[in-house]
Design a protein around this motif. Structure first.
Motif, mmCIF file in Angstrom:
data_model
loop_
_atom_site.group_PDB
_atom_site.id
_atom_site.type_symbol
_atom_site.label_atom_id
_atom_site.label_comp_id
_atom_site.label_asym_id
_atom_site.label_seq_id
_atom_site.Cartn_x
_atom_site.Cartn_y
_atom_site.Cartn_z
ATOM 1 N N PRO A 92 55.697 48.758 40.573
ATOM 2 C CA PRO A 92 56.559 47.860 41.344
ATOM 3 C C PRO A 92 58.011 48.310 41.277
ATOM 4 C CG PRO A 92 56.034 46.890 39.232
ATOM 5 C CD PRO A 92 55.232 48.162 39.320
ATOM 6 N N PRO A 93 58.802 47.939 42.253
ATOM 7 C CA PRO A 93 60.233 48.227 42.174
ATOM 8 C C PRO A 93 60.826 47.524 40.956
ATOM 9 C CG PRO A 93 59.619 47.545 44.391
ATOM 10 C CD PRO A 93 58.426 47.301 43.511
ATOM 11 N N TRP A 94 61.693 48.218 40.224
ATOM 12 C CA TRP A 94 62.294 47.641 39.025
ATOM 13 C C TRP A 94 63.254 46.528 39.403
ATOM 14 C CZ3 TRP A 94 67.194 46.894 37.118
ATOM 15 C CH2 TRP A 94 67.264 46.454 35.795
ATOM 16 N N LEU A 146 57.121 60.927 38.242
ATOM 17 C CA LEU A 146 58.540 60.753 37.936
ATOM 18 C C LEU A 146 59.329 60.457 39.206
ATOM 19 C CD1 LEU A 146 58.901 63.661 35.366
ATOM 20 C CD2 LEU A 146 58.844 61.206 34.853
ATOM 21 N N LYS A 147 58.987 61.131 40.291
ATOM 22 C CA LYS A 147 59.660 60.869 41.572
ATOM 23 C C LYS A 147 59.392 59.428 42.010
ATOM 24 C CE LYS A 147 61.228 65.026 42.961
ATOM 25 N NZ LYS A 147 62.598 65.302 43.370
ATOM 26 N N ARG A 148 58.165 58.950 41.770
ATOM 27 C CA ARG A 148 57.827 57.575 42.128
ATOM 28 C C ARG A 148 58.647 56.589 41.290
ATOM 29 N NH1 ARG A 148 52.356 57.757 41.891
ATOM 30 N NH2 ARG A 148 52.455 58.711 43.941
ATOM 31 N N LEU A 149 58.833 56.889 39.997
ATOM 32 C CA LEU A 149 59.668 56.034 39.148
ATOM 33 C C LEU A 149 61.104 56.005 39.664
ATOM 34 C CD1 LEU A 149 58.332 56.981 35.592
ATOM 35 C CD2 LEU A 149 58.118 54.757 36.717
ATOM 36 N N VAL A 150 61.596 57.141 40.155
ATOM 37 C CA VAL A 150 62.951 57.195 40.723
ATOM 38 C C VAL A 150 63.005 56.357 41.995
ATOM 39 C CG1 VAL A 150 64.653 58.710 41.833
ATOM 40 C CG2 VAL A 150 63.541 59.429 39.701
ATOM 41 N N GLU A 157 67.254 60.696 38.948
ATOM 42 C CA GLU A 157 67.189 62.150 38.856
ATOM 43 C C GLU A 157 68.618 62.640 38.640
ATOM 44 O OE1 GLU A 157 64.747 65.803 40.974
ATOM 45 O OE2 GLU A 157 64.817 63.851 41.957
ATOM 46 N N GLU A 158 68.885 63.158 37.437
ATOM 47 C CA GLU A 158 70.223 63.592 37.061
ATOM 48 C C GLU A 158 70.639 64.863 37.789
ATOM 49 O OE1 GLU A 158 72.538 62.164 34.594
ATOM 50 O OE2 GLU A 158 71.285 60.552 35.340
ATOM 51 N N GLY A 159 69.689 65.669 38.124
ATOM 52 C CA GLY A 159 69.894 66.934 38.829
ATOM 53 C C GLY A 159 68.532 67.360 39.313
ATOM 54 N N PHE A 163 64.966 64.273 34.942
ATOM 55 C CA PHE A 163 64.705 62.850 35.073
ATOM 56 C C PHE A 163 65.156 62.095 33.823
ATOM 57 C CE2 PHE A 163 61.705 65.152 37.678
ATOM 58 C CZ PHE A 163 61.791 64.487 38.883
ATOM 59 N N MET A 164 65.616 60.856 34.051
ATOM 60 C CA MET A 164 66.088 60.006 32.958
ATOM 61 C C MET A 164 65.887 58.547 33.370
ATOM 62 S SD MET A 164 69.857 60.223 31.318
ATOM 63 C CE MET A 164 70.246 59.404 29.804
ATOM 64 N N VAL A 165 65.475 57.701 32.421
ATOM 65 C CA VAL A 165 65.326 56.282 32.743
ATOM 66 C C VAL A 165 66.704 55.659 32.906
ATOM 67 C CG1 VAL A 165 63.077 55.950 31.645
ATOM 68 C CG2 VAL A 165 65.145 55.625 30.307
ATOM 69 N N ILE A 166 66.770 54.559 33.668
ATOM 70 C CA ILE A 166 68.040 53.862 33.841
ATOM 71 C C ILE A 166 68.359 53.098 32.554
ATOM 72 C CG2 ILE A 166 67.806 53.736 36.354
ATOM 73 C CD1 ILE A 166 67.034 50.753 35.996
#
Length: 195
Positions: A92-94, A146-150, A157-159, A163-166
């Protein structure tokens, strides 16, 4: 009796034939290498597709089996709500107050690893930390997660490929989600007397 001239001509002819055979074999090897690369690509795509289907079916089964009390509490705080599931959407969207525990296992593992690291990571690093084999198919499958989490706001996506969690998700995973404000200051110290 064989003359020296005819012997040299015969050797030159055989050498030319051997060179031609070598060139034909090299062409065959190049064609086989191309076919082999195509088959590796096909195998990788099939493996990713199979893993995705297994994941979708597994997540659908998890959602069907989950009791409603593990669902997040609505913004009003009164009624537990389950994420809206359209088709097979299981990430789900965060939104503020959401817990990583509501994510499917593979996504939750990736989120926890990124939160523990506290820095941007590549899909390969996360895959190794998850105990997955270091294979292109595994990395690509994880990269799509990971792209889906973004896309759904759980990570950024830092670059390219990092990838990094918010922040709010990182705090929630580390157990600081309840007592911490958005700027990282403990909520209790801001409201305590004399503070």
């Amino acid at each position: 009796m064989v003359t020296m001239g005819s012997l040299l001509e015969e050797l030159a002819r055989r050498e030319a034939v051997a060179r031609q055979r070598i060139e034909e074999i090299r062409e065959q090897i190049a064609a086989l290498e191309s076919r082999l690369e195509d088959e590796h690509d096909r195998l990788s795509r099939l493996a990713i597709t199979r893993e995705t289907v297994e994941e979708i079916l597994g997540e659908a089964a998890e959602l069907a089996a989950e009791p409603s009390e593990t669902a997040p509490i609505s913004a009003a705080g009164a009624v537990p709500v389950r994420p809206a599931v359209l088709g097979v959407v299981t990430v789900p969207p965060w939104q503020a107050g959401m817990s990583a525990a509501m994510l499917p296992r593979a996504y939750r593992d990736a989120v926890e690893i990124m939160a523990d690291a506290g820095r941007a990571m590549r899909a390969g690093q996360i895959a190794v930390a998850m105990g997955l084999p270091d294979e292109a198919a595994k990395r690509e499958g994880l990269r799509s997660k990971l792209k889906r989490l973004v896309e759904r706001g759980w990570a950024r996506e830092e670059g390219p490929g990092l990838f990094m969690v918010i922040e709010p998700v990182a705090r929630e995973v580390s157990g600081q989600g309840d007592g911490w404000s958005r700027d990282g200051i403990a909520a209790s110290s801001a409201s305590s007397p004399g503070g």
